[in-house]
Motif scaffolding. Structure first.
Motif, PDB file in Angstrom:
ATOM      1  N   ILE A 224      -1.891  -3.637   8.360  1.00 32.25           N
ATOM      2  CA  ILE A 224      -2.473  -3.330   7.047  1.00 32.25           C
ATOM      3  C   ILE A 224      -3.671  -2.406   7.194  1.00 32.25           C
ATOM      4  O   ILE A 224      -3.862  -1.473   6.410  1.00 32.25           O
ATOM      5  N   ASP A 225      -4.469  -2.652   8.204  1.00 28.72           N
ATOM      6  CA  ASP A 225      -5.647  -1.816   8.438  1.00 28.72           C
ATOM      7  C   ASP A 225      -5.261  -0.369   8.714  1.00 28.72           C
ATOM      8  O   ASP A 225      -5.960   0.563   8.323  1.00 28.72           O
ATOM      9  N   ASN A 226      -4.093  -0.186   9.325  1.00 30.13           N
ATOM     10  CA  ASN A 226      -3.660   1.163   9.681  1.00 30.13           C
ATOM     11  C   ASN A 226      -3.123   1.959   8.487  1.00 30.13           C
ATOM     12  O   ASN A 226      -3.293   3.178   8.441  1.00 30.13           O
ATOM     13  N   PHE A 227      -2.476   1.299   7.531  1.00 30.07           N
ATOM     14  CA  PHE A 227      -1.840   2.090   6.470  1.00 30.07           C
ATOM     15  C   PHE A 227      -2.628   2.144   5.165  1.00 30.07           C
ATOM     16  O   PHE A 227      -2.363   2.997   4.326  1.00 30.07           O
ATOM     17  N   ILE A 228      -3.593   1.272   4.973  1.00 27.25           N
ATOM     18  CA  ILE A 228      -4.400   1.335   3.749  1.00 27.25           C
ATOM     19  C   ILE A 228      -5.622   2.214   4.000  1.00 27.25           C
ATOM     20  O   ILE A 228      -6.391   1.975   4.933  1.00 27.25           O
ATOM     21  N   GLU A 229      -5.792   3.203   3.158  1.00 33.36           N
ATOM     22  CA  GLU A 229      -6.892   4.151   3.326  1.00 33.36           C
ATOM     23  C   GLU A 229      -8.115   3.797   2.485  1.00 33.36           C
ATOM     24  O   GLU A 229      -9.200   4.316   2.725  1.00 33.36           O
ATOM     25  N   ASP A 230      -7.948   2.930   1.513  1.00 40.02           N
ATOM     26  CA  ASP A 230      -9.045   2.551   0.620  1.00 40.02           C
ATOM     27  C   ASP A 230      -9.950   1.544   1.331  1.00 40.02           C
ATOM     28  O   ASP A 230      -9.659   0.343   1.395  1.00 40.02           O
ATOM     29  N   ASP A 231     -11.050   2.011   1.892  1.00 42.58           N
ATOM     30  CA  ASP A 231     -11.947   1.146   2.663  1.00 42.58           C
ATOM     31  C   ASP A 231     -12.586   0.069   1.806  1.00 42.58           C
ATOM     32  O   ASP A 231     -12.846  -1.042   2.283  1.00 42.58           O
ATOM     33  N   LYS A 232     -12.848   0.389   0.544  1.00 38.87           N
ATOM     34  CA  LYS A 232     -13.461  -0.596  -0.349  1.00 38.87           C
ATOM     35  C   LYS A 232     -12.513  -1.769  -0.584  1.00 38.87           C
ATOM     36  O   LYS A 232     -12.929  -2.938  -0.562  1.00 38.87           O
ATOM     37  N   PHE A 233     -11.237  -1.454  -0.787  1.00 37.81           N
ATOM     38  CA  PHE A 233     -10.267  -2.528  -0.971  1.00 37.81           C
ATOM     39  C   PHE A 233     -10.078  -3.313   0.316  1.00 37.81           C
ATOM     40  O   PHE A 233      -9.960  -4.545   0.293  1.00 37.81           O
ATOM     41  N   LYS A 234     -10.035  -2.621   1.452  1.00 34.05           N
ATOM     42  CA  LYS A 234      -9.855  -3.322   2.722  1.00 34.05           C
ATOM     43  C   LYS A 234     -10.994  -4.303   3.001  1.00 34.05           C
ATOM     44  O   LYS A 234     -10.780  -5.381   3.556  1.00 34.05           O
ATOM     45  N   GLU A 235     -12.183  -3.945   2.589  1.00 29.61           N
ATOM     46  CA  GLU A 235     -13.323  -4.846   2.784  1.00 29.61           C
ATOM     47  C   GLU A 235     -13.094  -6.147   2.008  1.00 29.61           C
ATOM     48  O   GLU A 235     -13.360  -7.239   2.519  1.00 29.61           O
TER      49      GLU A 235
END
Length: 343
Positions: A224-235
């Protein structure tokens, strides 16, 4: 207006409706990359989103009053009045409790809890719940409210057990085709679907598993960390309790057994994901899919649901009748949904 014109208008409107076809797992991941907020949500997050969309933020009429009890003014007409057969008039205390409950879902406060709405006869309990479920079903068919589920499309040739005579059970034309209960999908339609592409066996997930759960847990976070580019959402995804299910939940027993069996039979684990497809999770109260209401007079099913035709095909495909058992509880149909009891 003539009957022909009326029919033509109806056909045009029906054609405008979106066709809910399945997409590949690869395409699903691309969608998740672009719009992770819609992909990464369970029923609690979906319910919270619905309340937010239909009710909104509300208005604090006394922001500077030290004696204020902080009861916000919420407009509930879009949730309980408009488009309903019997309007439910929610007063301010009720609206605040409902909105706060939905917010608690977002904070992960929904575990092992039964919510009881109690009141005297005629107080509007059934009206409230019926309108709420009506709007939830409506919401899940909008761009803001859809979620996804797994459907397997197993390539018989890839598994290595493809034989044309496996498509139709030997006794199909002599035996009655009966499911364990009348609520199962139409078996004849299922058979026609399978026969339309004789090299592919299509298997729906009765528990409506989120496709992201197909990624093994030990690889899920990195993937998931590799394909999601939205850092705010990943946080949010990696740190908030509301998203714990993404990294802790597993596939249902049926999907997990299919995955493990394919893993044993195929040379490349990556090939399994070519057989995982994704479609929109269609909530339908009448069919008990995603939303189910139980009344005291309803018949209780003690036996699990199954599909004898599909089970026969699975047995032929994997050459082992004990590998994948396609049976499930009626409650599986409301997995990642709402099961309510009215008395």
């Amino acid at each position: 207006m003539s009957a022909e014109t009326a029919l033509q208008i109806l056909k045009e409107k029906l054609n405008e409706k979106e066709v809910h076809s399945s997409i590949s797992f690869d395409d699903f991941i691309k969608l998740a990359s672009k719009n992770p907020n819609n992909i990464f949500r369970n029923i609690f997050q979906l319910f919270s989103d619905m309340i937010q969309v239909y009710i909104g933020e509300g208005i604090d009429e006394y922001p500077d009053d030290p004696d204020s009890i902080n009861y916000i003014k919420y407009d509930c007409k879009y949730l309980f009045v408009e488009g309903t057969d019997t309007p439910f008039l929610a007063d301010r205390p009720f609206a605040n409790r409902l909105v706060n409950l939905a917010k608690s879902f977002r904070e992960g406060g929904q575990r092992n809890t039964i919510y009881i709405f109690e009141g005297p006869t005629g107080s509007g309990k059934s009206t409230f719940l019926n309108n709420l479920l009506l709007k939830l079903e409506e919401f899940t068919n909008t761009d803001q409210g859809f979620t996804y589920e797994i459907i397997w499309k197993i390539d018989r040739k890839e598994v290595g057990n493809y034989r044309r005579r496996d498509i139709i059970p030997d006794n199909f034309y002599t035996n009655n085709l009966i499911f364990s209960n009348d609520d199962n999908p139409n078996q004849i339609d299922d058979l026609h679907k399978f026969m339309s592409d004789s090299s592919t066996l299509e298997i729906p997930c009765p528990s409506h598993d989120n496709p992201i759960l197909a990624i093994p847990k030990q690889f899920r976070k990195e993937f998931i960390d590799n394909f999601i580019e939205d850092d705010k959402f990943k946080e949010k995804l990696f740190n908030r309790k509301e998203y714990e299910w993404v990294f802790k939940n597993e596939l249902c027993t049926i999907c997990n057994s299919i995955y493990q069996t394919l893993l044993d039979k195929m040379s490349s684990p990556a090939g399994i994901f070519k057989m995982i497809y994704v479609r929109k999770y269609q909530f339908n109260r009448k069919l008990g899919e995603g939303i189910s209401v139980y009344n005291p007079g309803d018949r209780i099913l003690k036996q699990p649901l199954t599909n004898p035709i599909l089970q026969k095909m699975l047995n032929n495909l994997f050459r082992d009748s004990n590998t994948v058992q396609y049976f499930f509880s009626e409650l599986a149909k409301t997995n990642n949904g709402i099961y309510s009891i009215m008395d």
